[in-house]
Design an enzyme around this catalytic site. Sequence first.
Site, short mmCIF file in Angstrom:
data_model
loop_
_atom_site.label_atom_id
_atom_site.label_comp_id
_atom_site.label_asym_id
_atom_site.label_seq_id
_atom_site.Cartn_x
_atom_site.Cartn_y
_atom_site.Cartn_z
N ARG B 252 1.52 -0.97 -0.16
CA ARG B 252 0.30 -0.24 0.00
C ARG B 252 1.12 1.34 0.21
O ARG B 252 1.91 0.80 0.52
CB ARG B 252 -1.13 0.00 1.22
CG ARG B 252 -0.47 0.32 2.54
CD ARG B 252 -1.61 0.28 4.16
NE ARG B 252 -0.99 -0.14 4.71
CZ ARG B 252 -0.61 0.66 5.61
NH1 ARG B 252 0.49 1.89 5.67
NH2 ARG B 252 0.53 0.08 6.68
N HIS B 256 -2.07 3.87 6.93
CA HIS B 256 -3.29 2.38 7.33
C HIS B 256 -4.44 3.13 6.48
O HIS B 256 -5.24 2.59 6.13
CB HIS B 256 -3.19 2.09 8.25
CG HIS B 256 -3.69 1.61 9.02
ND1 HIS B 256 -4.36 0.25 9.29
CD2 HIS B 256 -4.89 2.02 9.89
CE1 HIS B 256 -5.61 0.24 9.73
NE2 HIS B 256 -5.34 1.06 10.48
N TYR B 265 6.75 5.40 10.80
CA TYR B 265 7.10 4.34 10.05
C TYR B 265 8.12 3.84 9.58
O TYR B 265 8.13 2.65 9.38
CB TYR B 265 6.17 3.11 10.64
CG TYR B 265 5.28 3.14 10.37
CD1 TYR B 265 5.00 2.06 9.31
CD2 TYR B 265 3.65 3.71 11.05
CE1 TYR B 265 3.94 2.59 8.10
CE2 TYR B 265 3.10 3.76 10.27
CZ TYR B 265 2.10 3.22 8.85
OH TYR B 265 1.57 2.77 8.05
#
Lengths: 331, 356
Positions: B252, B256, B265
Amino acid sequence: MKMALQTKTLTLVQAITDGLDIMLEDREDVILLGEDIGTNGGVFRVTEGLQKKYGEHRVIDTPLSEAGFVGAAIGMAANGFRPVVEIQFLGFIYPAYEQIMTHASRLRMRTMGHFTVPMVIRAPYGAGVRAPEIHCDSTESIFTHMPGIKVVCPSNAYDAKGLMIAAIEDPDPVLFLEPMRSYRSSREEVPEGKYTVEIGKGNKLTHGDDVTVIAWGAMIPVAMKAAEEMKQKGVECDVLDLRTLYPIDKDLIIQSVQKTGRTVIVHEAHETGGTGSDLISLINDEAFLYQKAPAERVTGFDAPVPYFGFEEYYLPTPKRVAAAIEKVMKF
Amino acid sequence: MEKLFPIIRVIDQGGNVVSDEHKELVTEERVKSFYSEMARIRMFDRKAISLQRQGRIGTYAPFEGQEASQVGSALALEGDDWMFPTYRDHGAAMVFGHSLRNIFLFWNGRNEGCIPPDGKKIFPPAIPIATQIPHAAGAAFAEKQKGTKNAAICYFGDGATSEGDFHEGLNFASVFKSPVVFFNQNNQYAISVPVSRQMNSATIAQKAIAYDMPGVRIDGNDVFAVYLETSRALERARNGEGPSLIEAMTWRYGAHTTADDPAKYRNQDESAMKRAETDPLLRLERWLKNEGLFDEAWVKEIEEKAAMEIDAAVREMESYPPADPAVIFDYVFAKSTWTIEKQKREYLKLIGSDGR
């Protein structure tokens, strides 16, 4: 409802078996799933003989996987079946809690009725049979708190069979709690054939003007014994068998409490957050001005259900119930 | 393990068909059809993010980068099959026939969005991770019991494979030979946790060995590999051979959800690099160019068509009747209980007869 004329003498266990048998016969979409329910007939023999009669494709031994087979049953229920799953003991339902809370109980709401979960979850519950730890839990209020699932708990063979048939016919999930202490403790005449006990309706077992005693499942014999003892002392009780823990039979309770003005609630579940709290709220809402004494609760303690070496201390006894009745009488 | 489960490809990143055996599969018609579906759901995804930024829908989970996995798998289904999506699989759902308006409604906090149109058997997106896996095993089992040839597809991410329900669902399906395809999109991050922290296994496909079911690892950005392997797994399911596990390797590009910041991250250059090299649409564009079939006007045409469809769905979503508070109460049970009726009556009285 077809009225059955013939009766037979059955224990509570046999009455549940009879209800399952009738529904397996009656409806092709009824399917049983659980651990050891097939060849073995269930650890309590509730499904004894049913696999032989209806085949492995309808009475299904599943892998040891409460979340897995409850989840799979949700998929089956949404796809045209009426699964009846057996959780071997209520204390083992917790892995399936997520499936029940996040899916079974809310699929109808999420999809505005497009997908539904007409499923029954059977679970023996309660202490008093010297079973190992975790086999004795009575955590019904975890499920009465959960919106979208009904909770029933018969105390006798007649109600067990009628409630089982009603639960299977219900279009929504039903948790069916079986008092294992009462499984074989008595026999009674049960009509042959199909009949139902309406979900949401309690039953008055004795009539008295002094105190309303509310109990269900395995606490009914305890409440009855206390009521009998108190009768010797001149105190007459309405003993109400709730039978359904959600939705509660409001009218039965309110009519009785408005008459007596005194209430004792008996349940073996822990006191805090227990169904007793809901009952007291109901009395507060609907019968506040009729009260002659604060309602009393006789319950399991706010401690984990102990090892069976201690269960006689943990469980409500006729003595504790009688003391509570005396307390509300003397207030 | 990587050698036992090599990544299967039909078209490589350069747009070349890797093996002669697939030459017949990769036709201009299919390429254009797959491309336009991927372009359509990508445009939906971008529109949804934009609407969220403007406060016109709620938190949104984007799937950009995973279009090949969702389009290739959904197009392999037959109309009567079941689909069990997660919150990131509405691309697949819309390819399978879900209404764009309803998908927008779902992301705008409306139950109405969970209702699939035309009797389509699309479950509402699973929010708790992996919980849909046993449902798919059960619904597929029910199809088998009914004696149909229908199958189910169940989507889940790499993180879901760590959950107990993954094991219980795959185990159940394998024991009872449920006709279900477990379609894993390994986008390599479960929010912030990389797959190396999710499991010690080199692949997800290898987990199939434990259930004695076929497991394959495919390039999830190669829509043809996805279509081919999903079709094969569905055929096995329909033939009574039971479930299969597909691991589609993908990525992706974005967050998220719109409430997440992936810069916290992971290095954003990695996503930019993936976009430039392994993008599912780019791969088909390259094939079309290699074949001399690429046509800017055609791309513009399908994009305009998709934009019109999406804009119409946004208008329908925004002109949808306001939330009716009765919905909260009326769908808990088939027949409402007295507690719910009492709460409804008192609440509606308090807020007035117009329902708001």
